[in-house]
Design a protein around this motif. Sequence first.
Motif, PDB file in Angstrom:
ATOM      1  N   UNK A 362       2.591  27.469 -44.304  1.00 51.79           N
ATOM      2  CA  UNK A 362       1.310  28.106 -43.992  1.00 51.79           C
ATOM      3  C   UNK A 362       0.142  27.139 -44.156  1.00 51.79           C
ATOM      4  N   UNK A 363       0.352  25.899 -43.721  1.00 53.03           N
ATOM      5  CA  UNK A 363      -0.675  24.853 -43.826  1.00 53.03           C
ATOM      6  C   UNK A 363      -1.032  24.521 -45.248  1.00 53.03           C
ATOM      7  N   UNK A 364      -0.175  24.917 -46.204  1.00 48.03           N
ATOM      8  CA  UNK A 364      -0.447  24.575 -47.599  1.00 48.03           C
ATOM      9  C   UNK A 364       0.725  23.754 -48.128  1.00 48.03           C
ATOM     10  N   UNK A 368       7.429  23.481 -55.859  1.00 50.28           N
ATOM     11  CA  UNK A 368       7.838  24.526 -56.797  1.00 50.28           C
ATOM     12  C   UNK A 368       6.889  25.711 -56.687  1.00 50.28           C
ATOM     13  N   UNK A 370       3.783  27.719 -54.017  1.00 51.07           N
ATOM     14  CA  UNK A 370       2.571  27.336 -53.294  1.00 51.07           C
ATOM     15  C   UNK A 370       1.591  26.653 -54.236  1.00 51.07           C
ATOM     16  N   UNK A 371       0.893  25.648 -53.715  1.00 57.01           N
ATOM     17  CA  UNK A 371      -0.066  24.938 -54.554  1.00 57.01           C
ATOM     18  C   UNK A 371      -1.461  25.488 -54.320  1.00 57.01           C
ATOM     19  N   UNK A 372      -2.207  25.606 -55.379  1.00 59.68           N
ATOM     20  CA  UNK A 372      -3.602  26.018 -55.302  1.00 59.68           C
ATOM     21  C   UNK A 372      -4.454  24.772 -55.483  1.00 59.68           C
ATOM     22  N   UNK A 374      -7.494  22.815 -56.472  1.00 62.19           N
ATOM     23  CA  UNK A 374      -8.587  23.142 -57.391  1.00 62.19           C
ATOM     24  C   UNK A 374      -9.807  22.275 -57.146  1.00 62.19           C
ATOM     25  N   UNK A 403      -6.780  17.728 -56.763  1.00 65.31           N
ATOM     26  CA  UNK A 403      -6.162  18.285 -57.961  1.00 65.31           C
ATOM     27  C   UNK A 403      -5.592  19.643 -57.576  1.00 65.31           C
ATOM     28  N   UNK A 405      -2.841  22.988 -58.550  1.00 62.99           N
ATOM     29  CA  UNK A 405      -2.129  23.649 -59.631  1.00 62.99           C
ATOM     30  C   UNK A 405      -0.919  24.373 -59.076  1.00 62.99           C
ATOM     31  N   UNK A 406       0.189  24.174 -59.745  1.00 60.93           N
ATOM     32  CA  UNK A 406       1.396  24.892 -59.365  1.00 60.93           C
ATOM     33  C   UNK A 406       1.755  25.806 -60.522  1.00 60.93           C
ATOM     34  N   UNK A 407       2.314  26.962 -60.179  1.00 59.56           N
ATOM     35  CA  UNK A 407       2.598  27.931 -61.232  1.00 59.56           C
ATOM     36  C   UNK A 407       3.664  27.394 -62.182  1.00 59.56           C
TER      37      UNK A 407
ATOM     38  N   UNK B 244     -14.304  26.496 -61.539  1.00 60.12           N
ATOM     39  CA  UNK B 244     -12.992  25.876 -61.793  1.00 60.12           C
ATOM     40  C   UNK B 244     -12.416  26.282 -63.136  1.00 60.12           C
ATOM     41  N   UNK B 255      -0.834  35.328 -50.504  1.00 58.67           N
ATOM     42  CA  UNK B 255      -1.326  34.274 -49.627  1.00 58.67           C
ATOM     43  C   UNK B 255      -1.429  34.825 -48.207  1.00 58.67           C
ATOM     44  N   UNK B 258       0.506  34.019 -41.812  1.00 58.24           N
ATOM     45  CA  UNK B 258       0.215  33.703 -40.414  1.00 58.24           C
ATOM     46  C   UNK B 258       0.735  34.834 -39.535  1.00 58.24           C
TER      47      UNK B 258
END
Lengths: 432, 282
Positions: A362-364, A368, A370-372, A374, A403, A405-407, B244, B255, B258
Amino acid sequence: MLLPPPCASDPPLSPSPDALRAVAIWALQFTPRVTVSEDAVLMEVESSTRLFKGKRALRDRVVAEAAELGVAKVSWATTSLAAHALARANIENGFKKPLPSLLDGLPMECLSAVRPHLTTLAQIGCRTIGDVRALPRGGLSRRFDKQLLQSLDQAYGNAPEAHVWEVLPDTFSAKFELGFRVEHAPALLQGARRLLLQMCGWLAARHAGVTAFTLRWWHDSMRSKDAGEGGAITVGTADPTRDIEHLCRLLAEHLSKVELLAPVGDLELSADTVHDQAGSNGSLLPDPVHDGESLHLVLERMAARLGPDAVKRCVNLEDHRPEWMAHWQPAAEPLPRKAKPSTELPQPTWMLAKPLKLAVRNHRPVYQGELQLLAGPDRIEEGWWDRDEATGESRHVVRDYWLAESKHAGLLWIFQAKLDDGAAWFLHGIFG
Amino acid sequence: MQPPLVRESHSVALVGPTSPSQNAEPTIGQPLPACVEAALWHGDQLGGAVAEVLGSGFPSFDAVLPGGGWPCGVLTEVLVSQFSIVELRLLSPVLAKLTQAGRTVVLVGPALAPHPPGLRHDGVDERFLVWVDVDTPRDRLWATEQLVKAGSAGAIVAWLPLVRAEQIRRLQVLAAHCKGPVFLCRPESAARDSSAAPLRVLARIQTDWQITVEVLKRKGPPLEGPLQLLSIPGGLNTIMTPRLRYPSRLVPQVFPQEPAHAVDSVVAAASVRKRSAAEPQS
């Protein structure tokens, strides 16, 4: 006066002059008054007892180290001839009883000066030194040579003794013929330890420490043609040292990597680089810092076993590209005196050796989960001048660092780079 | 004042072991004098410091550690689910303190390469950092043992993914001569096994710059529930904005998905077509 004469080598064989000389060099660390006499090395240690923490401590050390050097017997007495005679009679302590009563009981051949006249004296009924001494002095001096009466007087302390003292050589190089042929390199250590002990004695006598020494070995004559004459390894240490245990362990680590092409018969050790090193000051209070092996010695030993590149220290470089921000060098190499400034921008604490390409969903970027994202981007665009000489690849870097964050994997340092087929995400570091 | 104190402390010491029922309620009758109370250790209390301790840099965590910090001269196990994501967030304050005091910190076999500019943001002076780059379990254990035996490092942090209980016990015996703390980083699965290390903590990452620490074993009663510690990696303070500060509030619950552009199943395609044909009528 206290004189231990170590009779070198086995009693039935007369020790070679080289072996005696080797023991004499080792003995010079205890006192400058060392002399080689026939089959023994004599040293005068009365004036050194305090430096070596008393007679008992000195005796224990001499006996322990002499045994490793192959010395057959160590004896102590107030005169050198008496000590020599006691060593031949296999008695260690010449202080147990008064010297005359001890010497009187010894067989007369223990005294070297008696030996030319052994038959004559035996025929007139002498068995012990006491018997010879009991003969009338006038008759003795008329019928036998001057030596006999003089050495009797010297042994009992009635006449002065004079010796020519050994001189310490300027360089150290010692040879040793192994008692048996050695086929595995680690087994060379046993013979090498003997040479190291001599070298440490020589270093202590010169108040010096060694930073590099070479062990050479010669294959025995029954070797195959392609084995060659022998080999050598040079062992270096960062700081001058004359600590036998450290040198032994260091040599053991180096020898464990050596493969011998043929059985080895002879060893030679030479001190290559020698620096002055003062002895340690005796302290009234126990020093807490020095009771363990010091850290740089441990690291040196670990580097000898694991390879010099396995134990590393870091130098910061002034570069913006994370790969070249820090240079890890072998711990033995000196560090710059002052720490170089480093970037003020956030940097991760761990770096991957090679950036890891991340999957994209999904373009992310995904790692481990989805990454957020920051914070970012932190654009690094540098290195157009830099090129890897070996492969010819450019080290030009155009990246946007984020930067993320991964869960499950914590705080990550990822970047987006332009590739030929569009942009891609890479994981490069972890804030851990 | 002095004689009655001595007599009372004697009576406690003699009566205690002979009649266990009095152990349960020691304060019935007369209360214990202050000096005796201080010297007594109750089983439900936290143990005192056996050796020197070093503050962990987290006051709430220090409060639950025996002696009030990381102990020196014994092993401390740090259990993590994945290497190099949380260990240094827990340990960097104590490592920073040691390196700033000029003590050398040795890292044995970390999973990834340490990055000194990042460590410097945490306060770790890289001039007093040594990285022992070993890979095999045998070399890791050998290097750790040599360092622990010498005992002259400021702190030792060793990553030991595969290590047996008797090897840990051996290290623990050797560590008695160590001047600094010895941290062993082990996988979380080791929590089930017994270990000779007197202090074992389990660290996990959380969002909002937090880490949770569970004390699995310590001298004293087991700690109930995990502890939340705020640990912001150094260097991020400079870019920290109020927004932050709580990343959890930024995360959307779901999320955005699509829209499906293509339908690859024949049956599904037919149903989609039917539905789109039906829609204009209704």
